[in-house]
Design a protein around this motif. Structure first.
Motif, PDB file in Angstrom:
ATOM      1  N   ASN A 206       0.825  -1.209   0.000  1.00 48.88           N
ATOM      2  CA  ASN A 206       0.000   0.000   0.000  1.00 48.88           C
ATOM      3  C   ASN A 206       0.853   1.250   0.000  1.00 48.88           C
ATOM      4  O   ASN A 206       1.890   1.296   0.666  1.00 48.88           O
ATOM      5  CB  ASN A 206      -0.901   0.036   1.242  1.00 48.88           C
ATOM      6  N   LYS A 207       0.366   2.262  -0.725  1.00 53.53           N
ATOM      7  CA  LYS A 207       1.013   3.567  -0.647  1.00 53.53           C
ATOM      8  C   LYS A 207       0.837   4.098   0.761  1.00 53.53           C
ATOM      9  O   LYS A 207      -0.252   4.027   1.326  1.00 53.53           O
ATOM     10  CB  LYS A 207       0.392   4.547  -1.639  1.00 53.53           C
ATOM     11  N   ASN A 208       1.922   4.610   1.326  1.00 55.00           N
ATOM     12  CA  ASN A 208       1.877   5.196   2.664  1.00 55.00           C
ATOM     13  C   ASN A 208       2.999   6.223   2.764  1.00 55.00           C
ATOM     14  O   ASN A 208       4.170   5.863   2.895  1.00 55.00           O
ATOM     15  CB  ASN A 208       2.033   4.117   3.732  1.00 55.00           C
ATOM     16  N   PRO A 209       2.659   7.504   2.676  1.00 54.88           N
ATOM     17  CA  PRO A 209       3.675   8.553   2.666  1.00 54.88           C
ATOM     18  C   PRO A 209       4.524   8.607   3.938  1.00 54.88           C
ATOM     19  O   PRO A 209       5.605   9.181   3.928  1.00 54.88           O
ATOM     20  CB  PRO A 209       2.860   9.844   2.504  1.00 54.88           C
ATOM     21  N   GLU A 210       4.065   7.970   5.007  1.00 55.55           N
ATOM     22  CA  GLU A 210       4.837   7.969   6.247  1.00 55.55           C
ATOM     23  C   GLU A 210       5.968   6.942   6.237  1.00 55.55           C
ATOM     24  O   GLU A 210       6.858   6.995   7.089  1.00 55.55           O
ATOM     25  CB  GLU A 210       3.915   7.721   7.436  1.00 55.55           C
ATOM     26  N   MET A 211       5.954   6.030   5.267  1.00 55.00           N
ATOM     27  CA  MET A 211       7.004   5.020   5.166  1.00 55.00           C
ATOM     28  C   MET A 211       8.219   5.594   4.431  1.00 55.00           C
ATOM     29  O   MET A 211       8.077   6.484   3.593  1.00 55.00           O
ATOM     30  CB  MET A 211       6.498   3.780   4.411  1.00 55.00           C
ATOM     31  N   THR A 212       9.387   5.058   4.718  1.00 60.57           N
ATOM     32  CA  THR A 212      10.647   5.531   4.143  1.00 60.57           C
ATOM     33  C   THR A 212      10.584   5.672   2.629  1.00 60.57           C
ATOM     34  O   THR A 212      10.992   6.695   2.079  1.00 60.57           O
ATOM     35  CB  THR A 212      11.792   4.555   4.523  1.00 60.57           C
ATOM     36  N   LEU A 213      10.056   4.658   1.949  1.00 60.09           N
ATOM     37  CA  LEU A 213       9.994   4.679   0.482  1.00 60.09           C
ATOM     38  C   LEU A 213       8.591   4.995  -0.037  1.00 60.09           C
ATOM     39  O   LEU A 213       8.342   4.916  -1.229  1.00 60.09           O
ATOM     40  CB  LEU A 213      10.464   3.338  -0.082  1.00 60.09           C
ATOM     41  N   GLY A 214       7.676   5.327   0.860  1.00 61.47           N
ATOM     42  CA  GLY A 214       6.324   5.689   0.458  1.00 61.47           C
ATOM     43  C   GLY A 214       5.386   4.511   0.302  1.00 61.47           C
ATOM     44  O   GLY A 214       4.257   4.680  -0.159  1.00 61.47           O
ATOM     45  N   PHE A 215       5.846   3.306   0.691  1.00 63.14           N
ATOM     46  CA  PHE A 215       5.021   2.106   0.586  1.00 63.14           C
ATOM     47  C   PHE A 215       5.160   1.258   1.835  1.00 63.14           C
ATOM     48  O   PHE A 215       6.223   1.192   2.441  1.00 63.14           O
ATOM     49  CB  PHE A 215       5.411   1.267  -0.645  1.00 63.14           C
ATOM     50  N   GLN A 216       4.070   0.588   2.178  1.00 66.29           N
ATOM     51  CA  GLN A 216       4.032  -0.301   3.327  1.00 66.29           C
ATOM     52  C   GLN A 216       3.769  -1.719   2.841  1.00 66.29           C
ATOM     53  O   GLN A 216       2.864  -1.948   2.039  1.00 66.29           O
ATOM     54  CB  GLN A 216       2.926   0.147   4.282  1.00 66.29           C
ATOM     55  N   VAL A 217       4.574  -2.654   3.316  1.00 68.39           N
ATOM     56  CA  VAL A 217       4.383  -4.070   3.006  1.00 68.39           C
ATOM     57  C   VAL A 217       3.563  -4.682   4.144  1.00 68.39           C
ATOM     58  O   VAL A 217       3.922  -4.544   5.311  1.00 68.39           O
ATOM     59  CB  VAL A 217       5.734  -4.798   2.865  1.00 68.39           C
TER      60      VAL A 217
END
Length: 154
Positions: free
Chosen positions: A24-35
């Protein structure tokens, strides 16, 4: 309900279980994605007691509404997946093609454990594995354009 036995659980998961990797896209994650790795078992509401029996068997997870009149038993916690679910299916082997998805799921969890999901190359590797799972049901693929990751329809 009686206590579930390991081999019964293996057979049931072979038929009704799923090893899934969400991205999922997640701007809070380092690369902008959450696994989001997930182990789940889906049943019609009339058989919800078996989902609660699975929850009792493992001692964790949640039972939630899935779609329509179906419920699912779901485990998302990395610690529970790594310390209990993975060793269980290593010891009690799945018998169907679901074993292939399990091995890919385990590989993704190893990559996460090694912090590879925090690198572009690792995230692309996880996505490639994800796309091979569950008969390729994903409709989006992770790509790298001008040094930036994005999900595109496939």
């Amino acid at each position: 309900m009686t206590q579930l036995e390991s081999q019964w659980v293996v057979g049931f998961v072979d038929g009704e279980g799923c090893f899934f990797i969400g991205l999922n896209k997640n701007p809070e994650m380092t690369l902008g994605f959450q696994v989001l790795p997930e182990f789940c078992v889906v049943q019609h509401r009339r058989d919800e007691q078996i989902l609660y029996a699975l929850k009792k068997f493992w001692g964790f997870g949640v039972v939630r509404k899935n779609h329509g009149d179906r419920l699912c038993y779901r485990v998302r916690g990395i610690t529970n997946l790594n310390k209990t679910i993975i060793p269980f299916f290593e010891k009690h082997s799945l018998k169907t093609k679901k074993k292939i998805d399990f091995l890919k799921f385990r590989k993704v969890l190893q990559l996460i454990e090694n912090k590879q999901h925090l690198t572009i190359q690792g995230l692309l590797e996880i996505d490639a594995i994800r796309l091979e799972m569950n008969t390729g049901k994903s409709k989006k693929k992770l790509i790298l354009i001008d040094g930036k990751l994005d999900l595109i329809d496939i």
